[in-house]
Motif scaffolding. Structure first.
Motif, PDB file in Angstrom:
ATOM      1  N   PRO A  43       0.822  -1.225   0.000  1.00 39.68           N
ATOM      2  CA  PRO A  43       0.000   0.000   0.000  1.00 39.68           C
ATOM      3  C   PRO A  43       0.852   1.270   0.000  1.00 39.68           C
ATOM      4  O   PRO A  43       0.472   2.268  -0.593  1.00 39.68           O
ATOM      5  CB  PRO A  43      -0.799  -0.107   1.301  1.00 39.68           C
ATOM      6  N   ASP A  44       2.028   1.179   0.627  1.00 37.44           N
ATOM      7  CA  ASP A  44       2.861   2.384   0.645  1.00 37.44           C
ATOM      8  C   ASP A  44       3.763   2.484  -0.583  1.00 37.44           C
ATOM      9  O   ASP A  44       4.782   3.151  -0.581  1.00 37.44           O
ATOM     10  CB  ASP A  44       3.697   2.418   1.931  1.00 37.44           C
ATOM     11  N   ARG A  45       3.379   1.791  -1.597  1.00 39.04           N
ATOM     12  CA  ARG A  45       4.029   1.836  -2.909  1.00 39.04           C
ATOM     13  C   ARG A  45       5.431   1.221  -2.930  1.00 39.04           C
ATOM     14  O   ARG A  45       6.159   1.361  -3.906  1.00 39.04           O
ATOM     15  CB  ARG A  45       4.088   3.270  -3.445  1.00 39.04           C
ATOM     16  N   THR A  46       5.827   0.597  -1.836  1.00 41.42           N
ATOM     17  CA  THR A  46       7.074  -0.142  -1.897  1.00 41.42           C
ATOM     18  C   THR A  46       6.746  -1.531  -2.453  1.00 41.42           C
ATOM     19  O   THR A  46       5.581  -1.923  -2.518  1.00 41.42           O
ATOM     20  CB  THR A  46       7.703  -0.316  -0.507  1.00 41.42           C
ATOM     21  N   THR A  47       7.774  -2.253  -2.833  1.00 41.54           N
ATOM     22  CA  THR A  47       7.534  -3.624  -3.265  1.00 41.54           C
ATOM     23  C   THR A  47       8.199  -4.584  -2.285  1.00 41.54           C
ATOM     24  O   THR A  47       9.188  -4.248  -1.647  1.00 41.54           O
ATOM     25  CB  THR A  47       8.077  -3.888  -4.677  1.00 41.54           C
ATOM     26  N   LEU A  48       7.593  -5.749  -2.209  1.00 38.85           N
ATOM     27  CA  LEU A  48       8.070  -6.740  -1.258  1.00 38.85           C
ATOM     28  C   LEU A  48       8.109  -8.075  -1.991  1.00 38.85           C
ATOM     29  O   LEU A  48       7.153  -8.429  -2.687  1.00 38.85           O
ATOM     30  CB  LEU A  48       7.090  -6.800  -0.082  1.00 38.85           C
ATOM     31  N   VAL A  49       9.214  -8.800  -1.851  1.00 40.36           N
ATOM     32  CA  VAL A  49       9.281 -10.116  -2.477  1.00 40.36           C
ATOM     33  C   VAL A  49       8.929 -11.155  -1.431  1.00 40.36           C
ATOM     34  O   VAL A  49       9.527 -11.203  -0.353  1.00 40.36           O
ATOM     35  CB  VAL A  49      10.686 -10.388  -3.051  1.00 40.36           C
ATOM     36  N   ARG A  50       7.903 -11.952  -1.707  1.00 41.67           N
ATOM     37  CA  ARG A  50       7.491 -12.975  -0.752  1.00 41.67           C
ATOM     38  C   ARG A  50       7.455 -14.329  -1.442  1.00 41.67           C
ATOM     39  O   ARG A  50       7.229 -14.449  -2.637  1.00 41.67           O
ATOM     40  CB  ARG A  50       6.111 -12.648  -0.193  1.00 41.67           C
ATOM     41  N   ARG A  51       7.655 -15.347  -0.613  1.00 42.44           N
ATOM     42  CA  ARG A  51       7.624 -16.720  -1.116  1.00 42.44           C
ATOM     43  C   ARG A  51       6.191 -17.205  -0.975  1.00 42.44           C
ATOM     44  O   ARG A  51       5.643 -17.222   0.128  1.00 42.44           O
ATOM     45  CB  ARG A  51       8.568 -17.553  -0.245  1.00 42.44           C
ATOM     46  N   VAL A  52       5.573 -17.544  -2.097  1.00 51.08           N
ATOM     47  CA  VAL A  52       4.170 -17.962  -2.021  1.00 51.08           C
ATOM     48  C   VAL A  52       3.955 -19.258  -2.801  1.00 51.08           C
ATOM     49  O   VAL A  52       4.691 -19.581  -3.728  1.00 51.08           O
ATOM     50  CB  VAL A  52       3.221 -16.870  -2.583  1.00 51.08           C
ATOM     51  N   ALA A  53       2.920 -19.970  -2.391  1.00 49.88           N
ATOM     52  CA  ALA A  53       2.586 -21.226  -3.050  1.00 49.88           C
ATOM     53  C   ALA A  53       1.985 -20.959  -4.414  1.00 49.88           C
ATOM     54  O   ALA A  53       1.255 -19.986  -4.609  1.00 49.88           O
ATOM     55  CB  ALA A  53       1.602 -22.018  -2.199  1.00 49.88           C
ATOM     56  N   SER A  54       2.311 -21.835  -5.347  1.00 51.20           N
ATOM     57  CA  SER A  54       1.732 -21.717  -6.670  1.00 51.20           C
ATOM     58  C   SER A  54       1.273 -23.105  -7.111  1.00 51.20           C
ATOM     59  O   SER A  54       2.036 -24.069  -7.051  1.00 51.20           O
ATOM     60  CB  SER A  54       2.792 -21.159  -7.611  1.00 51.20           C
ATOM     61  N   VAL A  55       0.002 -23.209  -7.489  1.00 47.09           N
ATOM     62  CA  VAL A  55      -0.553 -24.508  -7.860  1.00 47.09           C
ATOM     63  C   VAL A  55      -0.433 -24.690  -9.364  1.00 47.09           C
ATOM     64  O   VAL A  55      -0.838 -23.821 -10.135  1.00 47.09           O
ATOM     65  CB  VAL A  55      -2.030 -24.609  -7.438  1.00 47.09           C
ATOM     66  N   ASN A  56       0.154 -25.801  -9.765  1.00 47.75           N
ATOM     67  CA  ASN A  56       0.220 -26.108 -11.186  1.00 47.75           C
ATOM     68  C   ASN A  56      -1.110 -26.721 -11.600  1.00 47.75           C
ATOM     69  O   ASN A  56      -1.457 -27.835 -11.219  1.00 47.75           O
ATOM     70  CB  ASN A  56       1.358 -27.084 -11.447  1.00 47.75           C
ATOM     71  N   GLU A  57      -1.865 -25.968 -12.378  1.00 47.12           N
ATOM     72  CA  GLU A  57      -3.235 -26.370 -12.676  1.00 47.12           C
ATOM     73  C   GLU A  57      -3.300 -27.630 -13.513  1.00 47.12           C
ATOM     74  O   GLU A  57      -4.308 -28.335 -13.515  1.00 47.12           O
ATOM     75  CB  GLU A  57      -3.968 -25.218 -13.379  1.00 47.12           C
ATOM     76  N   ALA A  58      -2.236 -27.904 -14.244  1.00 47.76           N
ATOM     77  CA  ALA A  58      -2.266 -29.111 -15.072  1.00 47.76           C
ATOM     78  C   ALA A  58      -2.001 -30.358 -14.238  1.00 47.76           C
ATOM     79  O   ALA A  58      -2.282 -31.463 -14.663  1.00 47.76           O
ATOM     80  CB  ALA A  58      -1.244 -28.992 -16.191  1.00 47.76           C
ATOM     81  N   VAL A  59      -1.449 -30.180 -13.085  1.00 44.85           N
ATOM     82  CA  VAL A  59      -1.047 -31.327 -12.276  1.00 44.85           C
ATOM     83  C   VAL A  59      -2.012 -31.585 -11.124  1.00 44.85           C
ATOM     84  O   VAL A  59      -2.290 -32.722 -10.759  1.00 44.85           O
ATOM     85  CB  VAL A  59       0.394 -31.116 -11.745  1.00 44.85           C
ATOM     86  N   CYS A  60      -2.584 -30.514 -10.569  1.00 42.76           N
ATOM     87  CA  CYS A  60      -3.490 -30.666  -9.426  1.00 42.76           C
ATOM     88  C   CYS A  60      -4.694 -31.513  -9.822  1.00 42.76           C
ATOM     89  O   CYS A  60      -5.267 -31.346 -10.894  1.00 42.76           O
ATOM     90  CB  CYS A  60      -3.957 -29.292  -8.952  1.00 42.76           C
ATOM     91  N   GLN A  61      -5.038 -32.451  -8.940  1.00 42.81           N
ATOM     92  CA  GLN A  61      -6.187 -33.313  -9.208  1.00 42.81           C
ATOM     93  C   GLN A  61      -7.404 -32.922  -8.378  1.00 42.81           C
ATOM     94  O   GLN A  61      -8.470 -33.506  -8.525  1.00 42.81           O
ATOM     95  CB  GLN A  61      -5.829 -34.774  -8.898  1.00 42.81           C
ATOM     96  N   GLY A  62      -7.235 -31.972  -7.479  1.00 42.42           N
ATOM     97  CA  GLY A  62      -8.387 -31.461  -6.749  1.00 42.42           C
ATOM     98  C   GLY A  62      -8.848 -32.267  -5.561  1.00 42.42           C
ATOM     99  O   GLY A  62     -10.036 -32.328  -5.266  1.00 42.42           O
TER     100      GLY A  62
END
Lengths: 144, 129, 269, 663
Positions: free
Chosen positions: D612-631
């Motif tokens: 919000p204060d216009r700075t940037t922040l690098v964070r480690r976040v989960a990413s789901v591979n949609e082709a692999v996830c079976q739900g």
């Protein structure tokens, strides 16, 4: 007599691949079980967040049962193992909070076990009915 | 009637053996150096205890023939440890029936001057209460 | 180095030489053996029944004393070593047994501290191999035994049960053979070297014990051995008794003392 | 605001017999979002579907609830109906008022009340539904088969036959695997080489198949349809394209003392070698561990004699990267080490051998040219003892394997029979715990060994084998006779348990494919998806999935190929949209979800966030591979911050159902 008058509210979480199909099979074979059992379909028993169980009790459920594929048969390989571990912890915590352990249950019902599904539900409803209403966790503010 | 179940149960308990793990391969008996001295062989001990038929073992001299060499323990593919059953049955006889297999009075006739202490203490431990 | 030493009853009577040669060799190799105070007989055989407490207490007393001194507990008699090691293992793995033993021991002494098999139990052979090293032993040899063909006889107690004893490969051991090599002699390998000598059955059925011993003797002799070495007084007794004078049977420590040149010294008398 | 339509089906009298359908459609009229509600005899019929379509259009419905039979029956039907009317198909929910209501309750009042609750729950859920679109991904039309034994060869041939290119990666200098080492095959006794080598040649000559021999998979990235694989082509110090396989170098090489692994170390080969005459590719390989030239720089004989100029002492490992649509694991098996079973004296006597060594000993191309001779002294044996289950069915994990190795009963019967056939003077004993011969013509085969060939089958195990002089004293149990037997044998053959190849574990890690406690690859479903790994796009062929004989391996290889073909035949992959999704703003990067995912569908990425204060922040976040996830949703529960949710089964949706049921 009074016990049989009382109708407990039962929430049954069934995994899509085994137990939900088992419940369908109970229907196909016209195997009766009490109408107090209402089924919620989930893809896998491991989708059941402990918070769903808590929510059910908060909203006045008298018993919650989670049904999944038999160990080793999970459609997603290992989901039911997570269920087993998570629910073992949750149930012991609930017991500590005064929710009798008979009100919660994990059962393995395969798609071929219509009879087992009906028998399980009959037994579960009877057990929960004998305990009477769950008042311990029910949030009266949610009551209509 | 002698309460067979109690004996079996006691034998299983003090031996700590799970006889149901046995798959009846006979490797214990194939390894036993005292096989030919025995009326009942190691695999039979396991089977008879498993099926609750302990009585004949209690009355058999086979229980004094085991050398406790642990060959059956080391070679059993299922971790059954037959020697522990033999030991437990022998103890059952010695403790419950008070039937010492070795009496001190008989010892002098059996030994020579070279007999090591070890032999006497081992034999008493194995054969007497 | 200093280690706790459990000689055992036979080493004070019919197997005095086993004790003496052990002490002399240890001294020559720079190891101090501190004899456990007021040690009691190990009982000769380990009782596998898990409700037997009393028969295992002498081992516990020796173990806790060694543990308090933070020394490994060394014995040389196969039977003592076997009983002590199996008892120690039971203290490590059988919580119920350990609980009862600790309760009993606490009643005996106010200063007793809870014990769960922490002490290290070693056979003198393991001390030679793992602490001193056979290369050092070889370097200390004064009278090489070169030319002698020697059969190692393990018997059962040194090696089995393998899971507990963990001395060597139960079915194809080499520790004594390696020692024989270190002393300059040639080991003779034969299949019955890890078979039982007949053990305590010698008292009850001498004939069946004799059969066992004969098998060992014949194996060693037909493999061309001039001499059998063993670590166990009972093995030696059975082999000598049933071997007539076919082949000499001596303790491995005698051989060691001889090679180290301490056999005739005062220490070994 | 959602605009929801409710359609209650009578299903003739199937539902209407126990549920008062008009009461149901009436009772839910005032539920949140409901703008239309009706009932009809057969909702799944054409006219029923028309009612739904028309209502969607007329009332601008944003979601519908069909109260009917099980969603397992007609959910797909009604989703198509909705789509035809321009509604996203995932805006459809089914209230199962037949299988789970009218059919299991007898009483009209009970049935009706329950149907109303189920309908309300479905309405509550559909209120929270959002349109979902399945993801698409392209498919690279090339397959990779890892392992060049009979499993890998057969899989590759079948895939190539369907017109798709396929690469085989084999760690040894030649394809052929264990089957190439076998002599005869049970239960027909046809020669292994005669049926295998033509297949090896087929594979070599097929223009759709590339064979990377003496190569290993080093790294796998990507996912189903698009795997990027790094393959290390180990330096064989011979230019594959120049070598003619004449074999002159292998005759002239002065280093003659290299244990020949193809013959299980029972004879020697040279430092430059071709594993066997029918090797594919038939190219020489220099063993760097033994080659004098490579070790000291002095020799070079092979280079001098090679007329093709194929020797290249300076050759280096080469890494190639390829993209594949599908990967087949076919890494096979090995016999376990006999170190822990020295009661059988394997390390004490040359005449105690494993069954695979015995195969070489009876093979005409083996070290004895097929003559049955004792390895120690080359003499003809008179008594041969076979020991079954060495290390199989063994509960002590530090020694053996708890499972049955499956193939030993049959190959031992074969070995025993072969000996008795060629050398009727040899007495053959087989010690067994159980003889397990389920398979076509298997038991007949074993009985033939006993009845026609006179093999002595003895129920019991061998306790100890004692080498004494030049005999092997065998002490064993005869459980039927209740005797201890003592047999003087000349040769003892151990049926060693088999285990997955050691390379399987690291490969499984690269593929994120799961393994069981024995390091066998796990199948996606033990009964219904036996040749697929739970990881999409990874398939299993042969003994890497479990002990198997040749016929079973070949049929599994074909099955794996057909699954691969089915995948490669698609131009793009349409995913299941009901998959996990992580709210990156809530994700705290803890990895809990990654650890429970059975498919390796979750990875972590470092992402830049604008604050919000216009700075940037690098964070480690989960990413789901949609082709692999079976739900499955395992991750949603593991997630402590509530970032992970499952589309189509969100926490909100399920809780709204709970609430509706408990009202």
């Amino acid at each position: 007599m009074q016990v049989s008058e009382y109708k407990p509210r039962i929430v049954a979480f069934c995994c899509n691949w085994c137990s939900y199909a088992g419940a369908d099979l109970a229907g196909n074979n016209r195997l009766n079980y009490p109408a107090e059992v209402k089924i919620i379909r989930v893809p896998c028993s491991c989708r059941v967040n402990p918070s769903f169980v808590l929510r059910a009790f908060q909203r006045g459920a008298d018993g919650v049962i989670i049904c999944g594929c038999h160990p080793g048969d999970c459609h997603y390989t290992s989901g039911n193992y997570y269920t087993r571990r998570r629910m073992a912890m949750l149930f012991s915590m609930l017991e500590y909070l005064g929710i009798e352990k008979e009100r919660t249950r994990v059962e393995w019902v395969s798609a071929a076990e219509g009879a087992k599904f009906a028998a399980t539900m009959n037994d579960f409803v009877e057990t929960v009915a004998a305990l009477g209403e769950n008042k311990r966790l029910e949030d009266l503010r949610c009551k209509r | 009637m002698h309460n067979k179940d109690n004996v079996t149960e006691r034998v299983l308990r003090i031996s700590g053996v799970n006889a149901r793990r046995c798959m009846k391969c006979g490797k214990c008996s194939a390894s036993c150096p005292s096989y030919d001295e025995m009326e009942y062989h190691p695999h039979q001990f396991v089977y008879m205890v498993e099926s609750g038929d302990v009585e004949p073992l209690l009355n058999s001299r086979s229980i004094y023939k085991c050398l406790t060499c642990f060959a059956c323990v080391d070679r059993c593919p299922r971790g059954v440890e037959p020697v522990k059953l033999v030991e437990a049955i022998r103890l059952e006889v010695i403790r419950e029936q008070g039937a010492n297999h070795l009496r001190a009075d008989d010892v002098p006739a059996k030994i020579d001057e070279d007999v090591p202490q070890q032999l006497l203490v081992s034999a008493f431990r194995k054969y007497a209460k | 180095m200093k280690v706790s030493y459990f000689p055992g009853c036979t080493l004070k009577t019919t197997a005095k030489e086993l004790d003496a040669y052990t002490r002399a060799s240890a001294k020559a190799l720079g190891v101090t053996l501190e004899e456990i105070e007021n040690w009691q007989c190990c009982g000769g055989v380990f009782t596998t029944a898990n409700d037997e407490i009393a028969t295992k207490l002498s081992s516990i007393r020796a173990l806790t004393e060694a543990n308090a001194k933070e020394q490994p507990l060394v014995s040389v008699c196969s039977a003592c070593h076997n009983v002590i090691k199996q008892t120690n293992r039971a203290m490590q793995t059988d919580a119920d047994f350990a609980f009862r033993v600790n309760n009993y021991m606490r009643m005996q002494s106010d200063t007793y501290t809870e014990y769960h098999g922490e002490a290290r139990v070693m056979h003198f052979l393991e001390l030679l191999r793992d602490e001193i090293g056979f290369d050092k032993v070889a370097a200390a040899v004064k009278n090489s035994l070169k030319g002698k063909k020697i059969a190692a006889y393990y018997g059962c107690l040194l090696l089995r049960p393998g899971k507990t004893m963990q001395m060597d490969d139960v079915e194809n051991p080499r520790i004594i053979e390696d020692l024989i090599r270190a002393l300059g002699a040639e080991p003779v390998i034969y299949a019955s070297r890890n078979e039982c000598c007949g053990g305590y059955v010698a008292l009850d059925s001498p004939d069946s014990a004799a059969k066992q011993s004969r098998k060992v003797l014949d194996g060693a002799i037909s493999a061309g051995a001039d001499l059998i070495v063993t670590a166990c007084p009972l093995c030696r007794y059975n082999l000598i008794k049933n071997g007539k004078s076919d082949i000499p049977v001596v303790y491995f420590t005698e051989l060691l003392a001889e090679a180290l040149g301490v056999k005739e010294t005062e220490d070994a008398q | 605001m959602p605009r929801i339509g409710v359609f209650v089906c009578w299903c003739g009298s199937n539902i209407a017999g126990t549920v008062d359908v008009s009461t149901v459609s009436e009772a839910v009229k005032n539920e949140q979002g409901v703008v239309f509600s009706t009932n009809y005899q057969y909702m799944c019929s054409q006219s029923g579907q028309d009612i739904i379509k028309n209502a969607i259009r007329k009332h601008n419905l944003t979601g519908i609830v069909v109260c009917s039979c099980s969603p397992r029956m007609h959910e797909a039907t009604f989703r198509k109906t909705a789509a035809a009317a321009g509604l996203n198909p995932y805006m459809v929910e089914i209230a199962n008022i037949r299988e789970q209501c009218s059919w299991v309750h007898k009483d009209m009042l009970t049935g009706t009340q329950k149907a109303i609750v189920l309908t309300k729950a479905a309405i509550a859920k559909v209120n929270l539904n959002s349109p979902l679109t399945p993801g698409e991904s392209p498919v690279t039309k090339r397959a990779l088969v890892i392992g060049g034994g009979i499993a890998g060869i057969q899989t590759a041939l079948d895939i190539a036959d369907a017109g798709f290119p396929v690469d085989i990666v084999e760690t040894k200098p030649t394809i052929g695997g264990k089957m190439a080492q076998l002599d005869k095959t049970f239960p027909t006794l046809d020669c292994a080489a005669c049926i295998l080598t033509p297949k090896m040649v087929d594979a070599a000559q097929n223009d759709k198949i590339r064979i990377y021999s003496y190569s290993e998979v080093e790294e796998v990235n990507g996912f189903v349809g698009n795997f990027d694989v790094k393959i290390r082509r180990k330096a064989r110090y011979v230019k594959e394209e120049l070598c003619t396989g004449c074999g002159l170098c292998t005759e002239k090489c002065p280093q003659k003392k290299v244990p020949n692994e193809f013959n299980m170390g029972m004879d020697n080969r040279r430092a430059i070698y071709i594993p066997f005459a029918q090797a594919v590719p038939k190219v020489a390989t220099i063993d760097a561990d033994y080659c004098t030239m490579l070790k000291t720089g002095k020799c070079g004989v092979c280079s001098k004699v090679c007329t093709a100029g194929a020797i290249d002492y300076k050759q280096k490992d080469e890494i190639i990267t390829e993209r594949y649509g599908a990967i087949v694991a076919a890494t096979g098996f090995n016999p376990i080490s006999m170190d822990k079973f020295d009661e059988y004296a394997y390390s004490q006597s040359k005449d105690v051998i494993t069954s695979l060594e015995f195969e070489r000993l009876t093979n005409a191309a083996g070290p004895t040219a097929g003559k049955l001779l004792r390895p120690s002294d080359g003499k003809h044996p008179h008594t041969v003892v076979f020991v079954q289950c060495v290390g199989s069915r063994c509960a002590a994990a530090e020694k053996g394997k708890e499972y049955c190795s499956k193939i030993c009963c049959m190959y031992t019967a074969k070995h025993a029979m072969l000996i008795r056939d060629k050398y009727p003077d040899v007495e053959v004993y087989v010690f067994y715990i159980d003889v397990r011969t389920p398979g076509k013509n298997f038991d007949e085969f074993y009985r033939r060994a006993v009845e026609e060939y006179g093999v002595h089958y003895i129920k019991g195990m061998v306790g100890k084998v004692s080498p004494e002089g030049d005999v092997l004293k065998v002490q064993a149990s005869d459980l039927i006779a209740n005797k201890q037997l003592h047999i003087d044998a000349d040769l003892v053959v151990l049926a060693a348990a088999i285990e997955p190849d050691k390379s399987a574990r690291s490969l499984a890690t690269m593929l994120t494919a799961s393994m069981d406690t024995n390091d066998f690859f796990t199948e996606a479903h033990p009964k219904l998806r036996p040749v697929e790994s739970p990881t999409a796009g990874v398939f299993l062929s042969g003994a890497c999935q479990g002990p198997k004989d040749i016929p079973e391996t070949v049929s599994q290889a074909g099955a794996a190929a057909s699954k691969v073909i089915g995948l490669l035949a698609k131009d793009k992959l349409i995913g299941n949209p009901c998959i996990a999704h992580s709210d990156e703003m809530m994700c705290n990067g803890c990895s809990s979800c990654e650890r429970v995912c059975p498919y390796g569908a979750i990875t972590y990425v470092n992402k830049e966030f604008r604050m919000p204060d216009r700075t940037t922040l690098v964070r480690r976040v989960a990413s789901v591979n949609e082709a692999v996830c079976q739900g499955c949703g395992a991750c949603t529960v593991a997630c402590p911050s509530g970032a992970m949710d499952l589309r189509g089964f969100t926490a909100q949706q399920i809780m709204s159902e709970v609430d509706a049921i408990c009202k």
